[in-house]
Design a protein around this motif. Structure first.
Motif, PDB file in Angstrom:
ATOM      1  N   TYR A 129       0.839  -1.202   0.000  1.00 67.20           N
ATOM      2  CA  TYR A 129       0.000   0.000   0.000  1.00 67.20           C
ATOM      3  C   TYR A 129       0.867   1.243   0.000  1.00 67.20           C
ATOM      4  O   TYR A 129       1.968   1.257   0.568  1.00 67.20           O
ATOM      5  N   ARG A 142      -2.837   0.697  -4.023  1.00 72.02           N
ATOM      6  CA  ARG A 142      -2.266  -0.576  -3.589  1.00 72.02           C
ATOM      7  C   ARG A 142      -1.772  -1.320  -4.821  1.00 72.02           C
ATOM      8  O   ARG A 142      -2.215  -1.068  -5.952  1.00 72.02           O
ATOM      9  N   GLU A 149      -4.197  -0.410  -8.015  1.00 75.18           N
ATOM     10  CA  GLU A 149      -5.580  -0.002  -7.813  1.00 75.18           C
ATOM     11  C   GLU A 149      -5.565   1.271  -6.978  1.00 75.18           C
ATOM     12  O   GLU A 149      -4.725   1.423  -6.084  1.00 75.18           O
ATOM     13  N   ALA A 151      -7.819   4.010  -4.520  1.00 75.26           N
ATOM     14  CA  ALA A 151      -8.944   3.970  -3.589  1.00 75.26           C
ATOM     15  C   ALA A 151      -9.785   5.234  -3.660  1.00 75.26           C
ATOM     16  O   ALA A 151      -9.275   6.326  -3.868  1.00 75.26           O
ATOM     17  N   ARG A 164     -13.668   1.407   1.422  1.00 74.60           N
ATOM     18  CA  ARG A 164     -13.073   1.980   0.210  1.00 74.60           C
ATOM     19  C   ARG A 164     -13.413   1.109  -0.995  1.00 74.60           C
ATOM     20  O   ARG A 164     -13.538  -0.110  -0.877  1.00 74.60           O
ATOM     21  N   TRP A 166     -11.958   0.056  -4.673  1.00 77.59           N
ATOM     22  CA  TRP A 166     -10.667   0.024  -5.355  1.00 77.59           C
ATOM     23  C   TRP A 166     -10.874  -0.096  -6.866  1.00 77.59           C
ATOM     24  O   TRP A 166     -11.521  -1.026  -7.333  1.00 77.59           O
TER      25      TRP A 166
END
Length: 201
Positions: A129, A142, A149, A151, A164, A166
């Motif tokens: 992350y 992440r 991806e 968030a 969240r 993604w």
């Protein structure tokens, strides 16, 4: 003193944090050694150079910054860990986060990658992350298996404060879209199982 292999033929450096033999009404919470005692010296200080161990007093392994690692059960030494030497000799394995930043530079550009910082407080250990941070604004991302991806907050914000969504991103324009407009071709909220329970989470 017991010499380690590193200092068998030469004196060890002076300890910066040598054992203090003055007794005091204190006891180590880990090994229960009284302060200033010989037991404290054995648990907390290297037998070769008297430097304070860099490791915990629990267990059988002790790490001395000058002499290396000592196994208290066997009395065997391993040579000191010197990651800088390993790096300069090309023997240091690449840090996973370095690979993430290199991948980010390829997808989003070097300037975006420069502002990408690792985040270590996430519970999920299957991905890495990070946050792209500029001033007071940040976009969480992440990374796993070569893919990023980004968030955005769960659309059901009234009942899911920490959830969240993604969105897969493969370029700077997709990052920008998530930042400005929220989820794109996204999967469900990562706390969706809590939606059914109701209430604010």
């Amino acid at each position: 003193m017991t010499s380690c292999p590193t200092h068998h033929n030469s004196p060890p450096p002076a300890a910066r944090h040598p054992h203090d033999g003055q007794s005091a009404p204190l006891v180590c919470k880990g090994c229960l050694a009284p302060a200033g005692s010989e037991q404290e010296r054995r648990s907390h200080h290297c037998p070769c150079c008297d430097e304070k161990y860099a490791s915990s007093c629990l267990g059988n392994l002790r790490d001395c910054p000058n002499c290396g690692r000592l196994n208290l059960d066997t009395g065997q030494w391993q040579r000191p860990n010197d990651p800088l030497t390993d790096l300069l000799r090309g023997h240091l394995a690449p840090d996973p986060w370095m690979q993430v930043r290199e991948r980010a530079a390829g997808l989003f550009g070097r300037q975006v990658a420069h502002h990408l910082h690792q985040v270590t407080f996430e519970i999920d250990r299957t991905r890495l992350y990070g946050e792209i941070v500029v001033g007071s604004r940040a976009l969480t991302v992440r990374y796993a298996d070569g893919r990023f991806e980004a968030a955005s907050d769960c659309p059901r914000r009234a009942e899911c404060r920490r959830g969240r969504v993604w969105t897969p991103v493969a370029g700077r324009e997709e990052l920008l879209h998530v930042h400005l407009h929220g989820p794109g071709r996204a999967v469900q909220c990562d706390r969706a199982e809590r939606h059914a329970a109701g209430g604010v989470r």
